[in-house]
Design a protein around this motif. Sequence first.
Motif, PDB file in Angstrom:
ATOM      1  N   ARG A  10       0.649  -1.267  -0.252  1.00 36.72           N
ATOM      2  CA  ARG A  10       0.016   0.008  -0.089  1.00 36.72           C
ATOM      3  C   ARG A  10       0.754   1.222   0.019  1.00 36.72           C
ATOM      4  O   ARG A  10       0.438   2.151  -0.793  1.00 36.72           O
ATOM      5  N   GLU A  11       1.972   1.471   0.931  1.00 38.41           N
ATOM      6  CA  GLU A  11       2.552   2.655   0.929  1.00 38.41           C
ATOM      7  C   GLU A  11       3.955   2.819   0.000  1.00 38.41           C
ATOM      8  O   GLU A  11       4.334   3.840  -0.095  1.00 38.41           O
ATOM      9  N   ALA A  12       4.278   1.537  -0.326  1.00 38.11           N
ATOM     10  CA  ALA A  12       5.518   1.532  -0.902  1.00 38.11           C
ATOM     11  C   ALA A  12       5.315   1.045  -2.236  1.00 38.11           C
ATOM     12  O   ALA A  12       6.369   1.327  -3.185  1.00 38.11           O
ATOM     13  N   GLY A  13       4.222   0.725  -2.669  1.00 41.19           N
ATOM     14  CA  GLY A  13       3.979   0.554  -3.981  1.00 41.19           C
ATOM     15  C   GLY A  13       4.372  -0.869  -4.504  1.00 41.19           C
ATOM     16  O   GLY A  13       4.651  -1.175  -5.743  1.00 41.19           O
ATOM     17  N   LEU A  14       4.744  -1.603  -3.808  1.00 38.11           N
ATOM     18  CA  LEU A  14       5.447  -3.225  -4.112  1.00 38.11           C
ATOM     19  C   LEU A  14       4.117  -3.957  -4.425  1.00 38.11           C
ATOM     20  O   LEU A  14       3.309  -3.774  -4.159  1.00 38.11           O
ATOM     21  N   THR A  15       4.558  -4.725  -5.664  1.00 32.96           N
ATOM     22  CA  THR A  15       3.486  -5.758  -6.338  1.00 32.96           C
ATOM     23  C   THR A  15       3.684  -6.919  -6.040  1.00 32.96           C
ATOM     24  O   THR A  15       2.904  -7.744  -6.020  1.00 32.96           O
ATOM     25  N   SER A  16       5.002  -7.570  -5.712  1.00 30.24           N
ATOM     26  CA  SER A  16       5.329  -8.716  -5.420  1.00 30.24           C
ATOM     27  C   SER A  16       6.316  -8.661  -4.331  1.00 30.24           C
ATOM     28  O   SER A  16       7.282  -7.642  -4.470  1.00 30.24           O
ATOM     29  N   ILE A  17       6.095  -9.550  -3.517  1.00 26.42           N
ATOM     30  CA  ILE A  17       7.016  -9.674  -2.177  1.00 26.42           C
ATOM     31  C   ILE A  17       8.029 -10.904  -2.532  1.00 26.42           C
ATOM     32  O   ILE A  17       7.611 -12.041  -2.572  1.00 26.42           O
ATOM     33  N   ASP A  18       9.002 -10.590  -1.958  1.00 28.87           N
ATOM     34  CA  ASP A  18      10.177 -11.780  -2.113  1.00 28.87           C
ATOM     35  C   ASP A  18      10.576 -12.478  -0.802  1.00 28.87           C
ATOM     36  O   ASP A  18      10.776 -13.503  -0.634  1.00 28.87           O
ATOM     37  N   GLU A  19      10.523 -11.711   0.285  1.00 31.08           N
ATOM     38  CA  GLU A  19      11.274 -11.837   1.435  1.00 31.08           C
ATOM     39  C   GLU A  19      10.556 -11.046   2.593  1.00 31.08           C
ATOM     40  O   GLU A  19      10.432  -9.823   2.346  1.00 31.08           O
ATOM     41  N   VAL A  20      10.329 -11.324   3.738  1.00 32.52           N
ATOM     42  CA  VAL A  20       9.753 -10.605   4.756  1.00 32.52           C
ATOM     43  C   VAL A  20      10.718 -11.237   5.873  1.00 32.52           C
ATOM     44  O   VAL A  20      10.629 -12.212   6.298  1.00 32.52           O
ATOM     45  N   ASP A  21      11.222 -10.029   6.764  1.00 33.21           N
ATOM     46  CA  ASP A  21      12.218 -10.370   7.947  1.00 33.21           C
ATOM     47  C   ASP A  21      11.632  -9.348   9.231  1.00 33.21           C
ATOM     48  O   ASP A  21      11.350  -8.283   9.076  1.00 33.21           O
ATOM     49  N   LYS A  22      11.458 -10.036  10.116  1.00 33.53           N
ATOM     50  CA  LYS A  22      11.170  -9.389  11.430  1.00 33.53           C
ATOM     51  C   LYS A  22      12.703  -9.074  12.173  1.00 33.53           C
ATOM     52  O   LYS A  22      13.409 -10.189  12.345  1.00 33.53           O
ATOM     53  N   HIS A  23      13.081  -7.861  12.640  1.00 31.52           N
ATOM     54  CA  HIS A  23      14.194  -7.611  13.061  1.00 31.52           C
ATOM     55  C   HIS A  23      13.907  -6.721  14.413  1.00 31.52           C
ATOM     56  O   HIS A  23      13.255  -5.797  14.551  1.00 31.52           O
ATOM     57  N   VAL A  24      14.496  -7.309  15.308  1.00 30.56           N
ATOM     58  CA  VAL A  24      14.259  -6.719  16.765  1.00 30.56           C
ATOM     59  C   VAL A  24      15.650  -6.787  17.432  1.00 30.56           C
ATOM     60  O   VAL A  24      16.556  -7.415  17.529  1.00 30.56           O
ATOM     61  N   TRP A  25      15.937  -5.231  17.670  1.00 28.62           N
ATOM     62  CA  TRP A  25      17.087  -4.857  18.267  1.00 28.62           C
ATOM     63  C   TRP A  25      16.576  -3.615  19.070  1.00 28.62           C
ATOM     64  O   TRP A  25      16.341  -3.655  20.282  1.00 28.62           O
ATOM     65  N   GLU A  26      16.975  -2.239  18.367  1.00 26.59           N
ATOM     66  CA  GLU A  26      16.499  -1.105  19.172  1.00 26.59           C
ATOM     67  C   GLU A  26      14.927  -0.943  19.361  1.00 26.59           C
ATOM     68  O   GLU A  26      14.435  -0.581  20.104  1.00 26.59           O
ATOM     69  N   GLU A  27      14.177  -1.553  18.242  1.00 22.81           N
ATOM     70  CA  GLU A  27      12.923  -1.438  17.992  1.00 22.81           C
ATOM     71  C   GLU A  27      12.358  -2.458  17.343  1.00 22.81           C
ATOM     72  O   GLU A  27      13.315  -3.131  16.585  1.00 22.81           O
ATOM     73  N   ILE A  28      11.140  -2.969  17.117  1.00 21.62           N
ATOM     74  CA  ILE A  28      10.693  -3.976  16.285  1.00 21.62           C
ATOM     75  C   ILE A  28      10.395  -3.406  14.861  1.00 21.62           C
ATOM     76  O   ILE A  28       9.903  -2.495  14.682  1.00 21.62           O
TER      77      ILE A  28
END
Length: 175
Positions: free
Chosen positions: A58-76
């Motif tokens: 919606r916000e970045a205009g991506l049409t296909s997703i290759d990978e999604v990662d959750k990173h937790v360090w200073e914030e999620i």
Amino acid sequence: MSLSRTKQRRTPFLSPVRWVLLVASFLLFVAVCLAIYVRNADSAYRNASHAAMATAKREAGLTSIDEVDKHVWEEIVWVVHGKDQAGVSWFVWERESGGVVKEQASAGVGRKEIENRFETGHPGKPIVRLLPGWFANQPAWELRYVDDAELEREAIDFYAFKDGALLGTYDLPGK
């Protein structure tokens, strides 16, 4: 005693075939319960991952997703890697604080370049994982590696996404 009567033995209620069916049914029941438990335990993570993908589309205009990662360090931070309609590859960092940062993949340093820089600075040390994240208020790569195999100590290096500069190193306690 009557000779005309023969004693017939009654078959037991739980014959070997019924035992096998009973055990198989129980194992199937346990497997279904375990699958439901795992699915419910993982549902919060999957829901957040799907929400991150929807936000990136919606916000970045991506049409296909290759990978999604959750990173937790200073914030999620959820990092979504995908492509837009023109086929251009993008990274989108969705911060817990609500900010979205979008960077073209070719504008930053890629995984292979980070691995090469690490190998140059730390020859022979195995990489445990390499994932995009957020460090020092900027997009970064988090590289976790085995620092001392004998002591089972690991360390984490953070590299800037833009230029691959080393941002910081954290030694993790071993056994």
